[in-house]
Scaffold this motif. Structure first.
Motif, PDB file in Angstrom:
ATOM      1  N   GLN A 293      -9.596  11.613   3.279  1.00 19.46           N
ATOM      2  CA  GLN A 293      -9.948  10.223   3.527  1.00 19.46           C
ATOM      3  C   GLN A 293     -11.059   9.784   2.580  1.00 19.46           C
ATOM      4  O   GLN A 293     -11.734  10.602   1.957  1.00 19.46           O
TER       5      GLN A 293
ATOM      6  N   TYR B 293      -4.527   2.104   5.292  1.00 18.52           N
ATOM      7  CA  TYR B 293      -3.564   3.109   4.851  1.00 18.52           C
ATOM      8  C   TYR B 293      -2.502   2.481   3.957  1.00 18.52           C
ATOM      9  O   TYR B 293      -2.309   1.261   3.936  1.00 18.52           O
ATOM     10  N   GLY B 294      -1.836   3.321   3.201  1.00 20.63           N
ATOM     11  CA  GLY B 294      -0.680   2.928   2.419  1.00 20.63           C
ATOM     12  C   GLY B 294       0.299   4.075   2.394  1.00 20.63           C
ATOM     13  O   GLY B 294      -0.041   5.212   2.761  1.00 20.63           O
ATOM     14  N   GLU B 295       1.522   3.809   1.981  1.00 19.12           N
ATOM     15  CA  GLU B 295       2.550   4.835   1.880  1.00 19.12           C
ATOM     16  C   GLU B 295       3.029   4.936   0.442  1.00 19.12           C
ATOM     17  O   GLU B 295       3.137   3.932  -0.250  1.00 19.12           O
TER      18      GLU B 295
ATOM     19  N   VAL C  15      -0.751   5.476  -3.537  1.00 21.15           N
ATOM     20  CA  VAL C  15      -1.819   4.642  -2.981  1.00 21.15           C
ATOM     21  C   VAL C  15      -3.000   4.493  -3.942  1.00 21.15           C
ATOM     22  O   VAL C  15      -3.756   3.530  -3.854  1.00 21.15           O
ATOM     23  N   MET C  16      -3.178   5.458  -4.847  1.00 25.84           N
ATOM     24  CA  MET C  16      -4.231   5.366  -5.849  1.00 25.84           C
ATOM     25  C   MET C  16      -3.654   5.785  -7.201  1.00 25.84           C
ATOM     26  O   MET C  16      -2.729   6.590  -7.274  1.00 25.84           O
TER      27      MET C  16
ATOM     28  N   SER D 297       0.573   9.312  -0.952  1.00 22.84           N
ATOM     29  CA  SER D 297       0.493   9.620   0.476  1.00 22.84           C
ATOM     30  C   SER D 297       1.928   9.669   1.000  1.00 22.84           C
ATOM     31  O   SER D 297       2.614   8.636   1.063  1.00 22.84           O
TER      32      SER D 297
ATOM     33  N   THR E 133       2.715  10.137   6.430  1.00 16.25           N
ATOM     34  CA  THR E 133       1.765   9.051   6.669  1.00 16.25           C
ATOM     35  C   THR E 133       2.137   8.271   7.916  1.00 16.25           C
ATOM     36  O   THR E 133       1.266   7.919   8.723  1.00 16.25           O
TER      37      THR E 133
ATOM     38  N   PRO F  71      -2.871  -2.158   6.990  1.00 13.38           N
ATOM     39  CA  PRO F  71      -2.111  -1.782   5.786  1.00 13.38           C
ATOM     40  C   PRO F  71      -2.859  -2.255   4.545  1.00 13.38           C
ATOM     41  O   PRO F  71      -3.494  -3.312   4.554  1.00 13.38           O
ATOM     42  N   MET F  72      -2.813  -1.459   3.469  1.00 13.75           N
ATOM     43  CA  MET F  72      -3.571  -1.782   2.262  1.00 13.75           C
ATOM     44  C   MET F  72      -2.670  -1.798   1.037  1.00 13.75           C
ATOM     45  O   MET F  72      -1.671  -1.076   0.982  1.00 13.75           O
TER      46      MET F  72
ATOM     47  N   GLN G   3      -2.016  -1.086  -3.125  1.00 10.65           N
ATOM     48  CA  GLN G   3      -2.392   0.013  -4.004  1.00 10.65           C
ATOM     49  C   GLN G   3      -3.792  -0.222  -4.565  1.00 10.65           C
ATOM     50  O   GLN G   3      -4.208  -1.351  -4.799  1.00 10.65           O
TER      51      GLN G   3
ATOM     52  N   TRP H  84      -6.057   8.377   3.605  1.00 10.29           N
ATOM     53  CA  TRP H  84      -6.335   7.058   4.167  1.00 10.29           C
ATOM     54  C   TRP H  84      -7.764   6.641   3.817  1.00 10.29           C
ATOM     55  O   TRP H  84      -8.571   7.431   3.312  1.00 10.29           O
TER      56      TRP H  84
END
Length: 417
Positions: free
Chosen positions: A174, A186-188, A191-192, A314, A319, A337-338, A340, A361
């Motif tokens: 995290q 969080y994202g699926e 994510v980064m 993720s 996730t 929800p976030m 990228q 997350w």
């Protein structure tokens, strides 16, 4: 049940808060985190971990807690700081100065929240150790150094992390950030972003500033490179893809009337897919080499790629399961929800090395009500974010949320007692 594990949190909350203030006051640069590492190892041993190993990947710490049959679940936190001068005004603000890897004295601050990451993991580890009757399996706790250099995860893997210790079935991690405290983002999937850094040296021919015709000016060469590199994203990366090219360092010369021999650039790229990542890397080298030839340089440029991290993915199915557990524990209204994030994290190295899922997350560290208002009014850029001299998470509810999130995530994947 995770709630039966976290019910012990009030008993250790103030101790964890004191530990956080201590780490925040005493930050250490990447691969210099010896004091912090020793304290983390001490905490693991005091918390019930019989197997604690220090100096994994130079300054990393690994704890193993075996509790019968079941999955091996890895919890990871980073703990290095940044060369930033703190301006928070907190009573426990850092005044530390240190010598960096290039031999320069710099201010040091936990400007990215890694001190909060480390403290939350010590808290989660202690709670899980106290409540072994609630789960079965093996808990692998990894305190990773040098995330800010994007070399710490790779260094631990290369030092035999997965040969010397149990091999995890899943990697959990995290990151605290400029979200409302008490909330989880969080994202699926990706994510980064993946990140690559590059040092470039352009070679000219030095001379007197009054006789540019007798020189080959690397400063002009560098200026053209900086401008031209911005065309990669604008004109070569498909518009549907996300990518960033940044020239963060440009160094040349010693005096206004001297044309120097060389110019140096530091370049950073971000991308989410291997194809775009390869495209940008190739384009950077092509543009720099082309500008060098066009300028009449008698020696080709030097390229040194370093600090590479893969895109952080993720795992979608893992996730979903973890976020469902978060929703049950915290309430769906605290789960966000976030999109990228263009920043990067080398935690993806662990799961990639093994071919196992990673779940990652974010959780909030800023005062809840003002931050919610800033989000509602479109003023997010006014909030102090990671790497800012003003970034320091409020201790509560940030600390409790971070500890509970790690416990809930771990309990989602550990065997049931």
């Amino acid at each position: 049940m995770a709630s039966r594990v976290t019910e012990g949190l009030p008993l250790i909350r103030e101790d964890l808060a004191d530990f956080y203030r201590d780490l925040h006051r005493h930050p250490e640069l990447s691969l210099q985190e010896t004091r912090t590492a020793a304290l983390l190892a001490q905490r693991l041993r005091a918390g019930g971990f019989d197997e604690v190993t220090e100096q994994v990947g130079i300054t990393g710490v690994v704890g193993v807690l075996r509790n019968g049959d079941g999955p091996v679940v890895m919890l990871r936190a980073d703990f290095d700081a940044l060369p930033v001068e703190e301006k928070t005004g907190l009573p426990y603000a850092s005044t530390v100065r240190a010598v960096d890897g290039d031999g320069h004295e710099v201010p040091v601050m936990h400007a990215c929240g890694h001190d909060m990451h480390a403290v939350c993991l010590t808290g989660a580890a202690a709670l899980l150790a106290r409540a072994r009757e609630q789960w079965s399996g093996t808990l692998l706790v990894v305190f990773q150094p040098a995330e800010e250099l994007a070399v710490g995860a790779r260094g631990m893997v290369d030092d035999g992390l997965f040969e010397r210790f149990p091999t995890p079935d899943i990697v959990l991690g995290q990151h605290v950030g400029p979200l409302p405290a008490g909330f989880i983002g969080y994202g699926e999937g990706p994510v980064m972003a993946a990140a690559d850094s590059l040092n470039i040296t352009l070679h000219g021919r030095g001379g007197h500033g009054s006789r540019p015709e007798a020189a080959i000016d690397p400063v002009l060469m560098a200026a053209n490179v900086v401008t031209r590199l911005q065309g990669i994203v604008a004109r070569e990366v498909p518009p549907a893809e996300t990518a960033v090219v940044t020239v963060g360092r440009l160094k040349a010369g010693t005096k206004d009337n001297i044309i120097p021999e060389t110019a140096e650039l530091g370049v950073n790229i971000r991308a989410f897919t291997p194809a775009v990542r390869d495209l940008i890397r190739s384009a950077v080298e092509r543009i720099v080499a082309g500008e060098s030839r066009t300028s009449g340089a008698q020696k080709p440029p030097d390229f040194t790629w370093f600090a590479s991290a893969p895109a952080l993915v993720s795992d979608p199915e893992a996730t979903k399961a973890t976020v469902a557990a978060f929703s049950e524990h915290f309430g769906a209204q605290r789960i966000l929800p976030m999109p990228q994030v263009n920043a990067s994290e080398d935690v993806g190295v662990f799961g990639e090395a093994l071919g196992v899922p990673t779940v990652f997350w974010f959780w909030g560290g800023l005062e809840t009500e003002p931050t919610v208002a800033a989000f509602a009014e479109g003023r997010m850029d006014e909030l102090p974010g990671n790497h800012s001299a003003l970034f320091a998470p409020v201790i509560e509810p940030t600390l409790s949320t971070g500890v509970e999130a790690l416990v809930v995530a771990a309990m989602t994947w550990l065997g049931k007692a």
